[in-house]
Enzyme design. Structure first.
Site, PDB file in Angstrom:
ATOM      1  N   LYS A  35      17.022  30.888  -2.381  1.00 34.88           N
ATOM      2  CA  LYS A  35      17.869  30.425  -3.486  1.00 34.88           C
ATOM      3  C   LYS A  35      17.354  31.012  -4.785  1.00 34.88           C
ATOM      4  O   LYS A  35      16.146  31.187  -4.939  1.00 34.88           O
ATOM      5  CB  LYS A  35      17.767  28.898  -3.596  1.00 34.88           C
ATOM      6  CG  LYS A  35      18.385  28.169  -2.436  1.00 34.88           C
ATOM      7  CD  LYS A  35      18.561  26.691  -2.773  1.00 34.88           C
ATOM      8  CE  LYS A  35      19.412  26.015  -1.737  1.00 34.88           C
ATOM      9  NZ  LYS A  35      18.650  25.263  -0.745  1.00 34.88           N
TER      10      LYS A  35
ATOM     11  N   GLU B  34      12.718  23.147  11.239  1.00 33.69           N
ATOM     12  CA  GLU B  34      11.849  22.373  10.336  1.00 33.69           C
ATOM     13  C   GLU B  34      12.451  21.002  10.028  1.00 33.69           C
ATOM     14  O   GLU B  34      13.649  20.774  10.260  1.00 33.69           O
ATOM     15  CB  GLU B  34      11.596  23.141   9.042  1.00 33.69           C
ATOM     16  CG  GLU B  34      12.856  23.433   8.244  1.00 33.69           C
ATOM     17  CD  GLU B  34      12.592  23.613   6.750  1.00 33.69           C
ATOM     18  OE1 GLU B  34      11.948  22.744   6.137  1.00 33.69           O
ATOM     19  OE2 GLU B  34      13.059  24.627   6.199  1.00 33.69           O
TER      20      GLU B  34
HETATM   21  N1  PSU Z   1      14.452  25.953   0.138  1.00 32.25           N
HETATM   22  C1  PSU Z   1      15.666  25.581   0.575  1.00 32.25           C
HETATM   23  N2  PSU Z   1      15.762  24.482   1.373  1.00 32.25           N
HETATM   24  C2  PSU Z   1      14.659  23.764   1.764  1.00 32.25           C
HETATM   25  C3  PSU Z   1      13.371  24.197   1.310  1.00 32.25           C
HETATM   26  C4  PSU Z   1      13.320  25.289   0.504  1.00 32.25           C
HETATM   27  O1  PSU Z   1      16.643  26.205   0.238  1.00 32.25           O
HETATM   28  O2  PSU Z   1      14.791  22.758   2.470  1.00 32.25           O
HETATM   29  C5  PSU Z   1      12.153  23.459   1.771  1.00 32.25           C
HETATM   30  C6  PSU Z   1      11.540  24.138   3.001  1.00 32.25           C
HETATM   31  O3  PSU Z   1      10.942  23.152   3.814  1.00 32.25           O
HETATM   32  C7  PSU Z   1      10.461  25.018   2.385  1.00 32.25           C
HETATM   33  C8  PSU Z   1       9.976  24.123   1.277  1.00 32.25           C
HETATM   34  O4  PSU Z   1       9.420  25.370   3.274  1.00 32.25           O
HETATM   35  O5  PSU Z   1      11.147  23.521   0.756  1.00 32.25           O
HETATM   36  C9  PSU Z   1       9.213  24.877   0.216  1.00 32.25           C
HETATM   37  O6  PSU Z   1       8.609  23.989  -0.676  1.00 32.25           O
HETATM   38  P1  PSU Z   1       7.611  24.536  -1.793  1.00 32.25           P
HETATM   39  O7  PSU Z   1       8.459  25.386  -2.691  1.00 32.25           O
HETATM   40  O8  PSU Z   1       7.077  23.312  -2.454  1.00 32.25           O
HETATM   41  O9  PSU Z   1       6.580  25.333  -1.068  1.00 32.25           O
END
Ligand code: PSU
Ligand code: MN
Length: 303
Positions: free
Chosen positions: A160, A25
């Site tokens: 996390k 990603e």
């Molecule tokens: N959690 C992490 N590192 C990240 C992300 C989440 O520990 O880089 C990023 C990923 O791209 C994940 C996104 O798909 O954040 C999720 O965002 P949201 O919670 O807004 O859906």
């Protein structure tokens, strides 16, 4: 092939020859880590995948084109732009394409584009999930819906504890997403190897992972699979240190009224600041560890 999709020649060749390919990603590059460590890490992850016999396909949107396989210049561009680049989840995809803009793909959109390109395995750090306090905010990542619907295996290091891990597992259960522990019975908590929550199934080899994914595909089931691979012991963080940083970051985000797509990038950046970069080092190590498992599993799937 989808008319909006560009597959790099290297990735195209590997797919045509039935060789293993691993998707990566780009939101982790633009929004997940600071420059220049983000670019160094992205390049090192690609190298690790090559060293393990697979071809990396870093995914993003460049000038409105969906890209499976980026050039080093494109990775540098996304890393340098950082949070100025649009973070693109499912609801943003059409808008960014129609505008001809650049975008960093989350787990959700990376899965969508990987599937379009015919890539089955995707390595990252952590997924989005059910946020703490979601019972009132309704902040639940679109990543969970995508795992329910798109047939791609996502190899991560758990989630996390900026998230509510218990509620995240409940949501995945409701949506029918299998949560696999790689060499563990317990869901890893990203910076630490243990969360106190069990996984659905434990597997110990890439061949076993490939067999499960293959069975899911051949059963005609539509969703993906979540593989959780614990951070190597020597890079794991002290639980008290990381929990304190996360608690403080979550508290600040509430006080500052951070919401919507800003929440996760805010928390990620704040945790790095509060731990003086120690968490960044752990983050890098666990992504590399996931890239190895994903490469070996992609190779098994090609057999
Ligand atoms: N959690 C992490 N590192 C990240 C992300 C989440 O520990 O880089 C990023 C990923 O791209 C994940 C996104 O798909 O954040 C999720 O965002 P949201 O919670 O807004 O859906
Ligand atoms: Mn959200």
């Amino acid at each position: 092939m989808n008319k909006y999709l560009d597959i790099s020649p290297e990735v195209q060749k590997a797919l045509a020859e039935g060789k293993p390919v691993v998707a990566l990603e780009s939101t982790i590059i633009s929004h997940g880590m600071p420059y220049p460590k983000n670019v160094e890490t992205a390049m090192l992850v690609e190298k690790t995948i090559r060293d393990n016999g697979a071809v990396p396909a870093t995914i993003a949107i460049i000038g409105g084109r969906l890209k499976a396989g980026l050039s080093p210049e494109e990775i540098e561009h996304l890393g340098k732009s950082g949070r100025k680049v649009a973070k693109v989840s499912r609801r943003d995809l059409a808008a960014i394409v129609a505008r001809g803009a650049d975008g960093a793909t989350t787990v959700t959109t990376t899965m969508i584009i990987a599937h379009m390109a015919g890539i089955k395995v995707f390595a990252t750090g952590g997924i989005g999930g059910v946020h703490r306090g979601a019972e009132t905010t309704m902040d639940i990542s679109a990543d969970l819906e995508e795992l329910a619907n798109t047939p791609v295996m996502v190899v991560c290091a758990g989630a996390k504890s900026i998230l509510d891990l218990g509620l995240t597992l409940e949501y995945l259960e409701t949506k029918g997403v299998p949560v696999i522990g790689y060499g563990t019975d317990e869901l890893p908590a990203f910076y630490t190897r243990r969360s106190g929550f069990g996984v659905d199934y434990r597997v110990d080899t890439p061949a076993q992972l490939a067999a499960m994914f293959k069975a899911q595909q051949e059963l005609g089931m539509k969703g993906g699979m979540l593989v959780t691979n614990p951070i190597p012991e020597q890079y794991a963080m002290d639980k008290e240190v990381i929990d304190a940083a996360i608690d403080r970051a979550v508290k600040e985000s509430k006080e500052q009224g951070i919401h919507g797509k800003e929440t996760t990038p805010f928390l990620l950046a704040r945790v790095v600041e509060l731990t003086g970069g120690d968490s960044l080092e752990s983050n890098i190590r666990l992504v590399l560890n996931n890239a190895v498992v994903a490469s070996k599993t992609a190779a098994e799937l090609c057999k």
